[in-house]
Design a protein around this motif. Structure first.
Motif, short mmCIF file in Angstrom:
data_model
loop_
_atom_site.label_atom_id
_atom_site.label_comp_id
_atom_site.label_asym_id
_atom_site.label_seq_id
_atom_site.Cartn_x
_atom_site.Cartn_y
_atom_site.Cartn_z
N SER A 122 0.71 -1.25 -0.01
CA SER A 122 0.14 -0.13 0.11
C SER A 122 0.82 1.13 -0.07
O SER A 122 1.60 1.60 0.86
CB SER A 122 -0.98 0.19 1.23
N TRP A 123 0.75 2.02 -1.06
CA TRP A 123 1.40 3.27 -1.13
C TRP A 123 0.61 4.65 -1.11
O TRP A 123 0.93 5.81 -1.26
CB TRP A 123 2.28 3.36 -2.33
N ALA A 124 -0.99 4.33 -0.76
CA ALA A 124 -1.68 5.49 -0.71
C ALA A 124 -1.44 6.21 0.61
O ALA A 124 -1.52 5.52 1.76
CB ALA A 124 -3.20 4.79 -0.72
N ARG A 125 -1.73 7.66 0.55
CA ARG A 125 -1.58 8.54 1.59
C ARG A 125 -2.74 8.56 2.46
O ARG A 125 -4.03 8.68 1.66
CB ARG A 125 -1.00 9.82 1.23
N LYS A 126 -2.71 8.66 3.61
CA LYS A 126 -3.97 8.68 4.56
C LYS A 126 -4.37 10.02 4.81
O LYS A 126 -3.72 11.24 4.84
CB LYS A 126 -3.65 8.06 5.92
N LEU A 127 -5.81 10.00 4.72
CA LEU A 127 -6.34 11.42 4.75
C LEU A 127 -6.63 11.97 6.10
O LEU A 127 -7.14 10.77 6.92
CB LEU A 127 -7.81 11.52 3.84
N LYS A 128 -6.58 13.22 6.53
CA LYS A 128 -6.90 13.79 7.64
C LYS A 128 -8.24 14.02 7.68
O LYS A 128 -8.73 15.05 7.21
CB LYS A 128 -5.91 14.61 8.19
N ARG A 129 -9.20 13.47 8.72
CA ARG A 129 -10.60 13.71 8.40
C ARG A 129 -11.10 14.77 9.80
O ARG A 129 -10.21 14.79 10.75
CB ARG A 129 -11.36 12.57 8.95
N SER A 130 -12.07 15.61 9.31
CA SER A 130 -12.50 16.52 10.37
C SER A 130 -13.16 16.00 11.25
O SER A 130 -14.04 14.90 11.28
CB SER A 130 -13.48 17.59 9.93
N GLU A 131 -13.05 16.31 12.61
CA GLU A 131 -13.98 15.67 13.75
C GLU A 131 -15.36 15.98 13.66
O GLU A 131 -16.17 15.49 14.32
CB GLU A 131 -13.25 16.14 15.39
N MET A 132 -15.71 17.09 12.95
CA MET A 132 -16.86 17.63 13.11
C MET A 132 -18.12 16.99 12.08
O MET A 132 -18.88 16.48 12.46
CB MET A 132 -16.90 19.14 12.82
N ASN A 133 -17.31 16.97 10.75
CA ASN A 133 -18.40 16.36 9.73
C ASN A 133 -17.53 15.24 9.03
O ASN A 133 -18.13 14.60 8.13
CB ASN A 133 -18.95 17.50 8.60
N GLY A 134 -16.24 15.03 9.23
CA GLY A 134 -15.87 13.83 8.85
C GLY A 134 -15.29 14.15 7.32
O GLY A 134 -14.78 13.16 6.61
N SER A 135 -15.14 15.28 7.03
CA SER A 135 -14.79 15.51 5.58
C SER A 135 -13.19 15.79 5.54
O SER A 135 -12.52 15.99 6.76
CB SER A 135 -15.03 17.23 5.13
N ALA A 136 -12.51 15.55 4.51
CA ALA A 136 -11.01 15.67 4.32
C ALA A 136 -10.41 16.92 4.52
O ALA A 136 -10.86 18.02 3.77
CB ALA A 136 -10.70 14.94 3.00
N GLU A 137 -9.54 17.04 5.30
CA GLU A 137 -8.90 18.40 5.57
C GLU A 137 -7.42 18.33 5.35
O GLU A 137 -6.82 19.34 5.26
CB GLU A 137 -8.89 18.87 7.18
N GLY A 138 -6.98 17.53 4.61
CA GLY A 138 -5.47 17.27 4.51
C GLY A 138 -5.05 15.86 4.59
O GLY A 138 -5.73 15.20 4.85
N TYR A 139 -3.75 15.89 4.44
CA TYR A 139 -3.02 14.62 4.46
C TYR A 139 -2.55 14.40 5.98
O TYR A 139 -2.08 15.71 6.51
CB TYR A 139 -1.83 14.40 3.58
#
Length: 304
Positions: A122-139
């Protein structure tokens, strides 16, 4: 019984501060005019018991000092705002903190991944999710994701490479003070040229990513790991072993970049701006990705 001691009292007159120059009672430098050099009992302006003039009248004005501190604080804030407005998107403090957020376990695992990248799946980067709505905020930061690029390892590898080259030259009695500067200038020039060439290719192919600039700088510095191993192989005194080490480290670095840069050149995640591409664009980007990996042998040979 011992005789009683009597302290002598001065019998001379207190000198005037306006006495002619050269008098033995002329005020010394550091004492204001009007302050006598006599005993503190004869002059109330002298500090009690210390023989020194009172400093109460020489303290700076508190209002003036506060105004100076405020002006200095305003100047520092103005400079900080100027740097953030003009260079914040390239060298933001928050972004730099993200790239240097590493741990000891991450550094060891990353070094092993660069040297032995063949078995990783696996070479995919992990996304950083928002604690409020779960949207992606970056890596995620490098300490949380092994596939995330960092600036700590490239910077330390860059410095180690320069010091190792100078140490090997010293062991052969070939070291000169100019060697360190020449090697550093060559390494910076190669990294800068590679970065600009990659940026130009990304611009021509319409490749855009939110953190592409610092990511490319980080990935361009991982080649120094292979150069360090190649330089250390020279200590064995076997040219064939040095050539084998150079070839292996080049292949490992090329494969590592080929898999790691895929998320930026061939975006497939929601963090990519141009996630939808045509088949023609995809084929051109694949060729560009292979060109980046293949060009590492030239850059590593120049820096060796």
């Amino acid at each position: 019984m011992p005789p009683r001691l009597y302290h002598p009292q001065p019998t001379h007159a207190i000198p005037s501060p306006n006495m002619r120059t050269g008098s033995r009672y002329e005020p010394q430098p550091g004492f204001p005019a009007g302050v006598s050099m006599s005993s503190p009992y004869e002059n109330p302006n002298l500090a009690a018991g210390g023989g020194m003039p009172s400093t109460t009248s020489y303290l700076p004005n508190s209002a003036t000092a506060q105004m100076g501190f405020q002006l200095g604080r305003n100047a520092v804030n103005a400079g900080h705002e100027y740097m953030e407005q003009n260079f914040g998107r390239w060298l933001s403090t928050t972004q730099l903190h993200h790239y240097f957020s590493v741990t000891n376990s991450y550094v060891v695992a990353k070094l092993l991944l660069i040297i032995f990248p063949w078995r990783r799946r696996s070479w995919a980067r992990k996304l950083k999710r928002s604690e409020m709505n779960g949207s992606a905020e970056g890596y995620c930061a490098p300490g949380e994701d092994l596939n995330s690029p960092d600036m700590y390892i490239p910077l330390m590898a860059f410095v180690t490479h320069l010091l190792l080259i100078c140490a090997l030259a010293g062991m052969q009695d070939k070291f000169q003070p100019e060697l360190l500067g020449l090697r550093a200038s060559k390494a910076c020039g190669v990294v800068l040229f590679e970065f600009l060439a990659t940026r130009l290719g990304c611009y021509l192919l319409n490749i855009s990513n939110q953190s592409q600039v610092l990511d490319l700088l980080a990935f361009s510095g991982y080649k120094f790991i292979g150069l360090i191993l190649t330089s250390l192989s020279r200590l064995a005194g076997m040219p064939w072993f040095t050539r084998f080490t150079f070839l292996y480290t080049y292949l490992a670095t090329a494969f590592f970049l080929l898999r790691s840069l895929k998320y930026a050149v061939l975006p497939e995640s929601t963090m990519a701006i141009n996630a939808t591409i045509t088949s023609h664009q995809r084929s051109r980007r694949i060729y560009f990705l292979f060109f980046i990996a293949a060009s590492q042998i030239l850059f590593m040979y120049i820096l060796l």
